[in-house]
Write a protein that holds these residues in place. Structure first.
Motif: not given
Length: 244
Positions: A17-22
């Motif tokens: 999820v963090a990678a997709e946010v970025q």
């Protein structure tokens, strides 16, 4: 758009999820529920400037984790963001009320002493006690009332105190939420998801789903999508200037 209240570390796949946010260029205020979660959760935002991590101690577990207030003090200098903190007056939490108050007072005092903190605040069934404490420990802190669910009188009191409000699709899906948001000053409204706990259309909300909140504000504010987006972005810039 920025999701100003999301439990990034509590998704089943937080790193993804963090990678997709970025990747999407979204923004997230990643709140924590305990100070002991701070090191691991803050690493999710490492080298990801779109993610800011808040240091928290959730009122629902204040009684069990009150010994972590020392950890809170230890980590506080590392961030300008604090959350999720506050009070919860739900009947099932009545026994923990004295501990909740002690913990929240301690947090507010620490933030006031440190200066220039932004707090994401839980106030379910406890709006007046929360506002009483915010008045006492205001300092130069910035207060964001997360998923505000008080009445119109309490809303006016919060507005007069200078509070901001983070609202999301789940809140805006109900008649009460819409009525409250319609009375909030437009220049103090921010977006949130409260993911992964909050749901919309039977799915857990993810940080980039704040866009759904914008779409729902179109009807509440009787404005065009473009006007709503401009207002929210202006609000985000104004708030972030307080911690720049």
């Amino acid at each position: 758009m920025i999701d100003f209240h999301c439990h990034l570390d509590l998704f089943p796949n937080p790193r993804e999820v963090a990678a997709e946010v970025q990747r999407r260029g979204a923004g997230v205020l990643s709140v924590t529920t305990t100070p002991s979660a701070w090191p691991g959760t803050s690493r999710l935002g490492q080298d990801r400037p779109a993610i800011r991590t808040a240091l928290g101690l959730h009122p629902q577990i204040a009684a069990q984790r009150k010994q972590e207030i020392k950890l809170f003090e230890r980590y506080l200098p590392e961030t300008q963001y604090v959350g999720e903190v506050g009070l919860d007056g739900s009947p099932e939490l009545r026994a923990s009320w004295p501990d909740q108050q002690d913990v929240f007072r301690h947090i507010l005092q620490a933030c006031s002493d440190a200066g220039n903190k932004v707090l994401s605040i839980h106030s379910r069934r406890a709006v007046d006690p929360v506002l009483d404490l915010l008045e006492k420990y205001k300092g130069d802190s910035t207060f964001i009332l997360h998923w505000f669910s008080g009445n119109q009188t309490q809303l006016k009191r919060a507005v007069d105190l200078g509070c901001w409000f983070s609202v999301g699709p789940s809140m805006l899906a109900g008649a009460k939420g819409k009525a409250l948001v319609a009375k909030m000053p437009k220049n103090r409204v921010l977006l949130e998801t409260d993911g992964p706990f909050a749901q919309y259309r039977q799915s857990a909300l993810r940080p980039w789903d704040v866009n759904e909140g914008c779409s729902l504000l179109v009807d509440v504010w009787d404005e065009s999508q473009a006007r709503v987006e401009d207002q929210i972005r202006n609000n985000e810039r104004l708030l972030l200037q307080t911690v720049s």
